[in-house]
Design an enzyme around this catalytic site. Structure first.
Site, PDB file in Angstrom:
ATOM      1  N   CYS A   1     -36.711 -13.368  -1.360  1.00 45.04           N
ATOM      2  CA  CYS A   1     -36.541 -14.600  -2.137  1.00 45.04           C
ATOM      3  C   CYS A   1     -36.892 -15.836  -1.315  1.00 45.04           C
ATOM      4  CB  CYS A   1     -35.136 -14.675  -2.703  1.00 45.04           C
ATOM      5  SG  CYS A   1     -34.940 -13.459  -4.031  1.00 45.04           S
TER       6      CYS A   1
ATOM      7  N   ASN B   1     -29.153 -13.492 -11.346  1.00 42.37           N
ATOM      8  CA  ASN B   1     -29.713 -12.155 -11.134  1.00 42.37           C
ATOM      9  C   ASN B   1     -29.617 -11.331 -12.411  1.00 42.37           C
ATOM     10  OD1 ASN B   1     -26.887 -12.105 -10.619  1.00 42.37           O
ATOM     11  ND2 ASN B   1     -27.036 -10.331  -9.299  1.00 42.37           N
ATOM     12  N   VAL B   2     -30.622 -10.495 -12.593  1.00 42.43           N
ATOM     13  CA  VAL B   2     -30.735  -9.647 -13.782  1.00 42.43           C
ATOM     14  C   VAL B   2     -31.041  -8.236 -13.300  1.00 42.43           C
ATOM     15  CG1 VAL B   2     -31.938  -9.282 -15.980  1.00 42.43           C
ATOM     16  CG2 VAL B   2     -31.602 -11.616 -15.127  1.00 42.43           C
ATOM     17  N   GLU B   3     -30.021  -7.380 -13.311  1.00 37.75           N
ATOM     18  CA  GLU B   3     -30.188  -6.019 -12.784  1.00 37.75           C
ATOM     19  C   GLU B   3     -30.748  -5.077 -13.838  1.00 37.75           C
ATOM     20  OE1 GLU B   3     -26.407  -5.092 -10.937  1.00 37.75           O
ATOM     21  OE2 GLU B   3     -26.850  -6.459  -9.268  1.00 37.75           O
TER      22      GLU B   3
ATOM     23  N   GLU C   1     -33.226 -15.875  -7.688  1.00 41.44           N
ATOM     24  CA  GLU C   1     -34.348 -16.737  -7.319  1.00 41.44           C
ATOM     25  C   GLU C   1     -35.595 -16.417  -8.135  1.00 41.44           C
ATOM     26  OE1 GLU C   1     -32.302 -15.132  -5.376  1.00 41.44           O
ATOM     27  OE2 GLU C   1     -31.714 -16.307  -3.630  1.00 41.44           O
TER      28      GLU C   1
ATOM     29  N   CYS D   1     -33.574 -10.760  -8.542  1.00 33.72           N
ATOM     30  CA  CYS D   1     -32.664 -11.710  -7.900  1.00 33.72           C
ATOM     31  C   CYS D   1     -32.641 -13.017  -8.705  1.00 33.72           C
ATOM     32  CB  CYS D   1     -33.129 -12.023  -6.486  1.00 33.72           C
ATOM     33  SG  CYS D   1     -32.725 -10.759  -5.268  1.00 33.72           S
TER      34      CYS D   1
ATOM     35  N   CYS E   1     -32.089 -13.770  -0.061  1.00 34.67           N
ATOM     36  CA  CYS E   1     -32.582 -12.602   0.678  1.00 34.67           C
ATOM     37  C   CYS E   1     -33.997 -12.887   1.191  1.00 34.67           C
ATOM     38  CB  CYS E   1     -32.542 -11.346  -0.196  1.00 34.67           C
ATOM     39  SG  CYS E   1     -33.847 -11.268  -1.430  1.00 34.67           S
TER      40      CYS E   1
HETATM   41  N1  THU Z   1     -29.173 -11.132  -5.108  1.00 33.41           N
HETATM   42  C1  THU Z   1     -29.730 -12.278  -5.575  1.00 33.41           C
HETATM   43  O1  THU Z   1     -29.748 -12.516  -6.791  1.00 33.41           O
HETATM   44  N2  THU Z   1     -30.270 -13.143  -4.692  1.00 33.41           N
HETATM   45  C2  THU Z   1     -30.247 -12.975  -3.339  1.00 33.41           C
HETATM   46  O2  THU Z   1     -30.853 -13.752  -2.622  1.00 33.41           O
HETATM   47  C3  THU Z   1     -29.451 -11.888  -2.763  1.00 33.41           C
HETATM   48  C4  THU Z   1     -29.134 -10.772  -3.698  1.00 33.41           C
HETATM   49  C5  THU Z   1     -28.648 -10.149  -6.073  1.00 33.41           C
HETATM   50  C6  THU Z   1     -29.494  -8.913  -6.233  1.00 33.41           C
HETATM   51  C7  THU Z   1     -28.479  -7.927  -6.791  1.00 33.41           C
HETATM   52  O3  THU Z   1     -28.470  -8.060  -8.194  1.00 33.41           O
HETATM   53  C8  THU Z   1     -27.156  -8.395  -6.223  1.00 33.41           C
HETATM   54  O4  THU Z   1     -27.376  -9.705  -5.710  1.00 33.41           O
HETATM   55  C9  THU Z   1     -26.606  -7.514  -5.113  1.00 33.41           C
HETATM   56  O5  THU Z   1     -27.545  -7.362  -4.104  1.00 33.41           O
END
Ligand code: THU
Length: 133
Positions: free
Chosen positions: A92, A45-47, A58, A56, A89
């Protein structure tokens, strides 16, 4: 389909998780998937400071898939920063569905499941093809 090395996939997902950029949620995620040709693709994940546009793990994984030659996903797993398997999620699951080999397997919190079990009656490319006819 029967000889999937889930331990290896989880190890690749864990390595990916260690590269996550998650300064806001502090919830790091790594994803890994086996491709039809035997490749393993991964993502983290890259916020973003604009929270809602964070990516996410994915998202990065499907980018890796496409950039490294395409193909279809055979098996998928994602883990959090504790190394625990987590569910992709909803958004994804849709991203994965686009590239899923029919019957693609996921390691989930309730065991091995198929893509159709975690995203029943999915909307997909076929719906667009049917509508265009
Ligand atoms: N996140 C994912 O990378 N994949 C998922 O399927 C669920 C959530 C990440 C998004 C965010 O950066 C962090 O988890 C908290 O929600």
């Amino acid at each position: 389909m029967t000889d999937i090395d889930w331990d290896h996939l989880r190890a690749v997902a864990t390595e990916a998780m260690e590269r996550a950029y998650a300064p806001y949620s502090r919830y790091r995620v790594g994803a890994a998937a086996l491709v039809t040709d035997g490749r393993v693709v991964a993502g983290c994940n890259v916020e973003n400071a604009s929270y809602g546009v964070g990516l996410c793990a994915e998202c990065a994984l499907v980018g890796d898939l496409q950039m490294s030659g395409g193909g279809q996903l055979v098996a998928f797993v994602c883990v959090n920063n504790e190394g625990q398997t987590i569910m992709p999620c909803g958004r994804c699951r849709q991203l994965l569905y686009e590239f899923a080999l029919p019957g693609m397997l996921l390691e989930t919190v309730s065991g091995i499941r198929t893509i159709d079990e975690v995203l029943p009656d999915a909307f997909g490319p076929r719906d667009l093809e049917d509508a265009a006819r």
